[in-house]
Design a protein around this motif. Structure first.
Motif, PDB file in Angstrom:
ATOM      1  N   PRO A 137       0.813  -1.216   0.000  1.00  0.00           N
ATOM      2  CA  PRO A 137       0.000   0.000   0.000  1.00  0.00           C
ATOM      3  C   PRO A 137       0.845   1.264   0.000  1.00  0.00           C
ATOM      4  N   ASN A 138       0.263   2.313  -0.553  1.00  0.00           N
ATOM      5  CA  ASN A 138       0.838   3.659  -0.507  1.00  0.00           C
ATOM      6  C   ASN A 138       2.166   3.790  -1.253  1.00  0.00           C
ATOM      7  N   ILE A 139       2.348   2.962  -2.278  1.00  0.00           N
ATOM      8  CA  ILE A 139       3.548   3.014  -3.117  1.00  0.00           C
ATOM      9  C   ILE A 139       3.123   3.144  -4.576  1.00  0.00           C
ATOM     10  N   LEU A 140       3.769   4.052  -5.301  1.00  0.00           N
ATOM     11  CA  LEU A 140       3.553   4.203  -6.736  1.00  0.00           C
ATOM     12  C   LEU A 140       4.724   3.599  -7.490  1.00  0.00           C
ATOM     13  N   ASN A 141       4.410   2.913  -8.569  1.00  0.00           N
ATOM     14  CA  ASN A 141       5.438   2.357  -9.438  1.00  0.00           C
ATOM     15  C   ASN A 141       5.180   2.906 -10.836  1.00  0.00           C
ATOM     16  N   MET A 142       6.031   3.802 -11.301  1.00  0.00           N
ATOM     17  CA  MET A 142       5.772   4.458 -12.575  1.00  0.00           C
ATOM     18  C   MET A 142       7.013   4.439 -13.456  1.00  0.00           C
ATOM     19  N   VAL A 143       6.774   4.561 -14.745  1.00  0.00           N
ATOM     20  CA  VAL A 143       7.855   4.635 -15.725  1.00  0.00           C
ATOM     21  C   VAL A 143       7.774   5.993 -16.403  1.00  0.00           C
ATOM     22  N   ILE A 144       8.872   6.732 -16.355  1.00  0.00           N
ATOM     23  CA  ILE A 144       8.914   8.090 -16.899  1.00  0.00           C
ATOM     24  C   ILE A 144       9.863   8.129 -18.086  1.00  0.00           C
ATOM     25  N   GLY A 145       9.412   8.754 -19.152  1.00  0.00           N
ATOM     26  CA  GLY A 145      10.256   8.919 -20.333  1.00  0.00           C
ATOM     27  C   GLY A 145      11.013  10.230 -20.272  1.00  0.00           C
ATOM     28  N   LEU A 146      12.344  10.160 -20.284  1.00  0.00           N
ATOM     29  CA  LEU A 146      13.189  11.349 -20.261  1.00  0.00           C
ATOM     30  C   LEU A 146      13.874  11.511 -21.605  1.00  0.00           C
ATOM     31  N   GLU A 147      13.884  12.732 -22.113  1.00  0.00           N
ATOM     32  CA  GLU A 147      14.479  12.984 -23.424  1.00  0.00           C
ATOM     33  C   GLU A 147      15.982  12.740 -23.405  1.00  0.00           C
ATOM     34  N   ASP A 148      16.446  12.112 -24.475  1.00  0.00           N
ATOM     35  CA  ASP A 148      17.878  11.892 -24.653  1.00  0.00           C
ATOM     36  C   ASP A 148      18.487  13.161 -25.242  1.00  0.00           C
ATOM     37  N   GLU A 149      19.498  13.714 -24.573  1.00  0.00           N
ATOM     38  CA  GLU A 149      20.104  14.964 -25.042  1.00  0.00           C
ATOM     39  C   GLU A 149      20.717  14.808 -26.430  1.00  0.00           C
ATOM     40  N   GLU A 150      21.239  13.620 -26.743  1.00  0.00           N
ATOM     41  CA  GLU A 150      21.871  13.398 -28.040  1.00  0.00           C
ATOM     42  C   GLU A 150      20.845  13.113 -29.128  1.00  0.00           C
ATOM     43  N   ASP A 151      19.743  12.501 -28.753  1.00  0.00           N
ATOM     44  CA  ASP A 151      18.704  12.174 -29.729  1.00  0.00           C
ATOM     45  C   ASP A 151      17.366  12.609 -29.146  1.00  0.00           C
ATOM     46  N   SER A 152      16.894  13.789 -29.565  1.00  0.00           N
ATOM     47  CA  SER A 152      15.670  14.359 -28.994  1.00  0.00           C
ATOM     48  C   SER A 152      14.430  13.560 -29.349  1.00  0.00           C
ATOM     49  N   GLU A 153      14.531  12.687 -30.377  1.00  0.00           N
ATOM     50  CA  GLU A 153      13.366  11.911 -30.779  1.00  0.00           C
ATOM     51  C   GLU A 153      13.193  10.657 -29.922  1.00  0.00           C
ATOM     52  N   GLU A 154      14.226  10.281 -29.197  1.00  0.00           N
ATOM     53  CA  GLU A 154      14.143   9.100 -28.360  1.00  0.00           C
ATOM     54  C   GLU A 154      14.085   9.509 -26.892  1.00  0.00           C
ATOM     55  N   ALA A 155      13.452   8.669 -26.112  1.00  0.00           N
ATOM     56  CA  ALA A 155      13.329   8.951 -24.685  1.00  0.00           C
ATOM     57  C   ALA A 155      13.843   7.758 -23.889  1.00  0.00           C
ATOM     58  N   ASN A 156      14.586   8.051 -22.838  1.00  0.00           N
ATOM     59  CA  ASN A 156      15.052   7.012 -21.937  1.00  0.00           C
ATOM     60  C   ASN A 156      13.972   6.741 -20.897  1.00  0.00           C
ATOM     61  N   LEU A 157      13.584   5.488 -20.776  1.00  0.00           N
ATOM     62  CA  LEU A 157      12.554   5.125 -19.810  1.00  0.00           C
ATOM     63  C   LEU A 157      13.201   4.850 -18.456  1.00  0.00           C
ATOM     64  N   THR A 158      12.709   5.527 -17.440  1.00  0.00           N
ATOM     65  CA  THR A 158      13.244   5.381 -16.092  1.00  0.00           C
ATOM     66  C   THR A 158      12.133   4.959 -15.146  1.00  0.00           C
ATOM     67  N   GLN A 159      12.351   3.860 -14.438  1.00  0.00           N
ATOM     68  CA  GLN A 159      11.370   3.409 -13.457  1.00  0.00           C
ATOM     69  C   GLN A 159      11.549   4.195 -12.164  1.00  0.00           C
ATOM     70  N   VAL A 160      10.448   4.660 -11.630  1.00  0.00           N
ATOM     71  CA  VAL A 160      10.477   5.418 -10.380  1.00  0.00           C
ATOM     72  C   VAL A 160       9.474   4.801  -9.413  1.00  0.00           C
ATOM     73  N   ILE A 161       9.942   4.485  -8.233  1.00  0.00           N
ATOM     74  CA  ILE A 161       9.070   4.000  -7.160  1.00  0.00           C
ATOM     75  C   ILE A 161       9.008   5.106  -6.115  1.00  0.00           C
ATOM     76  N   ALA A 162       7.805   5.536  -5.786  1.00  0.00           N
ATOM     77  CA  ALA A 162       7.652   6.678  -4.882  1.00  0.00           C
ATOM     78  C   ALA A 162       6.513   6.428  -3.904  1.00  0.00           C
ATOM     79  N   ILE A 163       6.420   7.296  -2.928  1.00  0.00           N
ATOM     80  CA  ILE A 163       5.393   7.189  -1.891  1.00  0.00           C
ATOM     81  C   ILE A 163       4.150   7.964  -2.305  1.00  0.00           C
ATOM     82  N   SER A 164       2.990   7.360  -2.115  1.00  0.00           N
ATOM     83  CA  SER A 164       1.716   8.032  -2.382  1.00  0.00           C
ATOM     84  C   SER A 164       0.704   7.566  -1.343  1.00  0.00           C
ATOM     85  N   LEU A 165       0.536   8.354  -0.301  1.00  0.00           N
ATOM     86  CA  LEU A 165      -0.408   8.002   0.760  1.00  0.00           C
ATOM     87  C   LEU A 165      -1.833   8.155   0.244  1.00  0.00           C
TER      88      LEU A 165
END
Length: 282
Positions: free
Chosen positions: A198-226
């Protein structure tokens, strides 16, 4: 046939006395509920942080020094205690903005049209001397929004603590965590929680690649959400307290509908009397 105005007014007085009794009962129930909620919320905040440090980002947690770990734990404990106190002492927060809208409850009858409150408004103080049931309904709704906002604020602060401790990925913008908490309140499909945690978020965020603006690096983020529902589900006493509040609120809604009907009956009776008093034959 319209009843005499005096009889209608007697019924109104009786209803108003019943409304105030129910409202006081509701206030007492919320005091008990918020005391249990604060304690359970603090426990769940610590458990969520424990999961994130030991299961979500164990390597990063191990990279912290003993002093850094203790400071992180101390900050989370303090945050939980502070939020619990703010929930219990809600009456001292009358000047705090609650940035949501209050809408008509589903179980109110169609003929009870509650006015929507403005998007930015103050947490309403308990209308101690009021005889109008609508005011107590609005107070209860504003208190519920206040509770939700406090949980959201605590989640955001907890994630900022974890971010500053370098447990959460440093490449993500800080405001992403705040946005994620806001989105998670509206849907569980876009940002799913982790099963059985409970109270945990599991999300995947796409971050722009500085070298290739058309591609995004997917980063998994686990965070707290009460989340209020998840906090209540973990504690049988809290579930029981919520059930009691729902029961009282239902009674308040029913008497609000009845009060409005009698008020309308009084208006009709007074209008008929006014018509008769001003009527004369040509």
């Amino acid at each position: 046939m319209t009843r005499p105005i005096e009889r209608i007014e007697q019924d109104l007085v009786g209803l108003q006395e019943a409304v105030r009794a129910i409202a006081q009962e509701l206030k007492t129930a919320y005091t008990s509920y918020l005391k249990v909620l604060g304690k359970t919320m603090r426990q769940q905040l610590i458990l969520a942080t424990y999961y994130l440090c030991t299961q979500g980002y164990p390597e990063k947690f191990l990279n912290l020094s003993l002093n850094q770990r203790q400071l992180l734990q101390q900050a989370i404990r303090y945050l939980g205690t502070q939020t619990a106190q703010q929930l219990l002492n809600y009456e001292q927060a009358d000047t705090e903005l609650v940035t949501e809208e209050i809408e008509t409850e589903d179980d109110l009858e169609d003929d009870l049209e509650m006015d929507e409150m403005e998007a930015d408004f103050y947490l309403l103080p308990f209308p101690e001397e009021s005889k109008e049931p609508r005011e107590f309904v609005r107070w209860q709704q504003s208190l519920e929004i206040f509770i939700q906002n406090k949980l959201k604020e605590a989640s955001q602060e907890a994630n900022q603590i974890l971010y500053k401790s370098r447990l959460l990925p440093q490449e993500i913008p800080k405001n992403i965590l705040d946005i994620a908490n806001t989105v998670s309140e509206a849907t569980t499909e876009i940002i799913p929680t982790i099963p059985n945690v409970p109270n945990i978020l599991n999300m995947v965020i796409g971050l722009e690649d500085e070298e290739d603006s058309e591609e995004a690096n997917l980063t998994q983020v686990i965070a707290i959400s009460l989340r209020l529902g998840e906090i209540e589900f973990t504690d049988a006493n809290l579930t029981s307290e919520r059930k009691q509040i729902r029961h009282i609120v239902n009674r308040l809604h029913k008497i609000t509908v009845e009060h409005q009907k009698i008020q309308r009956e009084k208006s009709i009776a007074e209008a008929e009397a006014a018509w008769r008093s001003s009527w004369y034959e040509d």
